[in-house]
Design an enzyme around this catalytic site. Structure first.
Site, PDB file in Angstrom:
ATOM      1  N   SER A  99       0.895  -1.006   0.095  1.00 52.22           N
ATOM      2  CA  SER A  99       0.250  -0.555   0.034  1.00 52.22           C
ATOM      3  C   SER A  99       0.445   0.912   0.201  1.00 52.22           C
ATOM      4  CB  SER A  99      -0.711  -0.234   1.269  1.00 52.22           C
ATOM      5  OG  SER A  99      -0.302   0.569   2.211  1.00 52.22           O
ATOM      6  N   LYS A 100       0.260   2.387  -0.909  1.00 57.02           N
ATOM      7  CA  LYS A 100       1.389   3.386  -0.633  1.00 57.02           C
ATOM      8  C   LYS A 100       1.127   4.429   0.621  1.00 57.02           C
ATOM      9  CE  LYS A 100      -0.183   8.140  -2.355  1.00 57.02           C
ATOM     10  NZ  LYS A 100      -0.938   8.703  -3.008  1.00 57.02           N
ATOM     11  N   ARG A 101       0.589   3.669   1.292  1.00 59.87           N
ATOM     12  CA  ARG A 101       1.618   4.689   2.839  1.00 59.87           C
ATOM     13  C   ARG A 101       2.653   3.504   3.601  1.00 59.87           C
ATOM     14  NH1 ARG A 101      -3.230   5.440   7.750  1.00 59.87           N
ATOM     15  NH2 ARG A 101      -1.624   5.371   9.258  1.00 59.87           N
TER      16      ARG A 101
ATOM     17  N   ARG B 108      10.263   8.992   4.711  1.00 58.02           N
ATOM     18  CA  ARG B 108       9.795   8.081   5.503  1.00 58.02           C
ATOM     19  C   ARG B 108      10.409   6.908   6.151  1.00 58.02           C
ATOM     20  NH1 ARG B 108       5.903   4.763   1.910  1.00 58.02           N
ATOM     21  NH2 ARG B 108       5.077   6.831   1.366  1.00 58.02           N
TER      22      ARG B 108
END
Ligand code: GLU
Length: 493
Positions: A252-254, A467
């Site tokens: 997922s992008k997150r 991130r």
């Protein structure tokens, strides 16, 4: 009848690996059968469309060599290929669907729907529309609509029984109608939702086969109802399994790099990326792992698609990429590296940034290494600062990533404006605020001008580096995330 397939991306973010994955199978199947592969831009969600996203889709698909036979930029017989230019077509079709009773106008207010949902959840039921407006007399509904009363248009769904269909990958599928919501087909702003626009377009564009992500399988019953109401034949559907991380969780992008551009900017070759994607959910005879696109196009058959969730492992992709790199001739390798590092305006930009700051040629390369190289390894010590606690830096980085996610035009000036505004809102001196950002993207506290660097690194690499920096600072627990979500809302609202 000629085979026609399509890719129908929504221009809402950075082109996703899933789009390349679906494009690959759709294009291979069409061309193998002497048919056409169509690109349609599904831009009906006015709140989520991003201006630069459509051109990014064209750009990465072309880079991958997944070009299309008809599309918004090249036209074709079934155009326009951008949904926002087809509103009159949807309106006309919706009138037919309303007249046949396949859809109905719904005047329920947001408050009523929220309350309905709350009660359903409390009673442990699936949350879905309860059908209240089905009882409104159609003539009265037309009158209310003509008077301008706000409303949406929903799909009429049978209350009992099951929807049965054959999926090209999974075989027989059964979904009880009780699990299918009376989907909104036209929103209160008059724009169609994906379900309606996509179905009408697939029919009008003569699409015969659809390879799309598994996340759409539960939408199939809704789409089937629309086809049946119009009396149209339905294309054959193949729901491709979702890509997974090595720990089996969904990509997922997150959490992951899901944008194609990220892989391109890390220096993966298109050959290895396509080869690797073609092994996701599909296999060559004898499970061969390395093959060219010509071999894939010759051997592709939907029979060997499997519903098992394939693991997308960047280590494996790197290994495959290494094999491809070693196969390139020196000339080809030089040309590819040069284009990757310095193509377009990059060389001019880099030279103009470093010449002001260099005295000897051997000063030049160390200055750009964080822009050309990947993998900045960081530890907490790198973030030590006299004014910012480590937790402050972590918060700054998390909010920077959120703010950057909203930036539409990825260029120095808009990036500056966005971060400068955020620092103001967070009440942190801009110089201090930028310190963790410098460290996150370069591993140092002083670099070439930060906003030029961010622009050159591009969105995906910047997001992922920030991130990783947050991870180096201990990551964000679920509890912390909730607190940060709240704080973020008070900042930006
Ligand atoms: N617009 C949808 C998406 O972006 C298309 C899904 C489909 O292929 O039907 O995923």
């Amino acid at each position: 009848m000629s085979v026609r397939t399509r890719l129908a991306p929504s221009p809402t973010g950075d082109p996703h690996l899933g789009s390349a994955y679906a494009a690959l199978f759709n294009r291979a199947f069409a061309h193998q059968n002497g048919g056409e592969f169509i690109l349609r831009i599904e831009d009906t969600d006015q709140t989520r469309n991003r201006a630069e996203s459509e051109s990014a889709i064209f750009d990465v698909l072309r880079w991958l060599g997944l070009d299309w036979d008809e599309g918004p930029d090249i036209g074709g017989e079934c155009g326009p290929y951008r949904q926002s230019e087809r509103l009159a077509i949807y309106k006309e079709h919706m009138e037919q669907l309303l007249a046949s009773g396949g859809a109905f106008r719904c005047f329920c207010t947001k408050e009523r729907l929220d309350e309905m949902r709350r009660q359903q959840i409390q009673a442990g039921k699936t949350s879905k529309y309860d059908g209240k407006c089905l009882t409104v007399d159609p003539a009265e509904a037309e009158e209310r609509a003509a008077r301008g009363e706000p409303h949406v248009i929903r799909l009429r769904v049978p209350e009992e029984g099951e929807c049965r269909f054959v999926d090209g990958v999974r075989g027989d599928v059964t979904i009880p109608w009780s699990q299918v919501d009376m989907q909104v087909l036209i929103k209160s702003d008059g724009f169609p939702t994906y379900h309606f626009a996509s179905t009408v377009d697939d029919h009008l564009m003569g699409i015969t086969h659809i390879f799309r992500g598994e996340e759409w399988i539960n939408s199939f019953p809704k789409h089937q109802l629309i086809y049946q109401n119009f009396g149209w034949d339905m294309p054959k559907h193949y729901h491709l399994p979702l890509l997974r991380n090595p720990d089996q969780s969904k990509m997922s992008k997150r959490k992951n790099a899901t944008s194609i551009n990220y892989y391109r900017r890390c220096g993966f070759l298109r050959e290895s990326l396509l080869n690797y994607l073609a092994t996701m959910g599909w296999s060559m005879p004898e499970e061969r792992e390395k093959f060219s696109m010509d071999e894939f196009y010759a051997d592709f058959t939907p029979n060997r698609l499997s519903p098992r969730g394939p693991v997308f492992d960047i280590e494996k992709l790197s290994w495959l990429n290494g094999l491809y790199i070693r196969e390139l001739s020196s000339e080809e390798l030089k040309a590819r590296v040069f284009d990757w590092a310095f193509g377009g305006e990059r060389l001019d930009r880099l030279v103009s940034l470093v010449r002001e700051r260099s005295e000897r040629f051997d000063d030049l390369f160390p200055k750009v290494d964080y822009i050309l190289g990947d993998r900045v390894d960081l530890t907490e010590q790198d973030f030590e600062h006299k004014k910012l606690e480590l937790s402050d830096s972590k918060k700054v980085l998390e909010f920077v990533n959120r703010a950057l996610g909203e930036v539409e035009q990825w260029n120095r000036d808009s990036l500056y404006e966005s971060l400068n505004q955020l620092a103001g809102l967070m009440n942190v001196k801009f110089k201090d605020f930028l310190f963790p950002v410098f460290v996150a993207i370069s591993g140092r506290s002083v670099t070439l001008p930060l906003f030029d660097s961010l622009e050159l690194l591009e969105r995906d690499i910047v997001t992922i580096r920030i991130r990783s920096a947050i991870e180096a600072l201990g990551g964000i627990s679920n509890k912390e995330r909730k607190r940060l979500d709240k704080e973020w809302r008070t900042l930006v609202d």
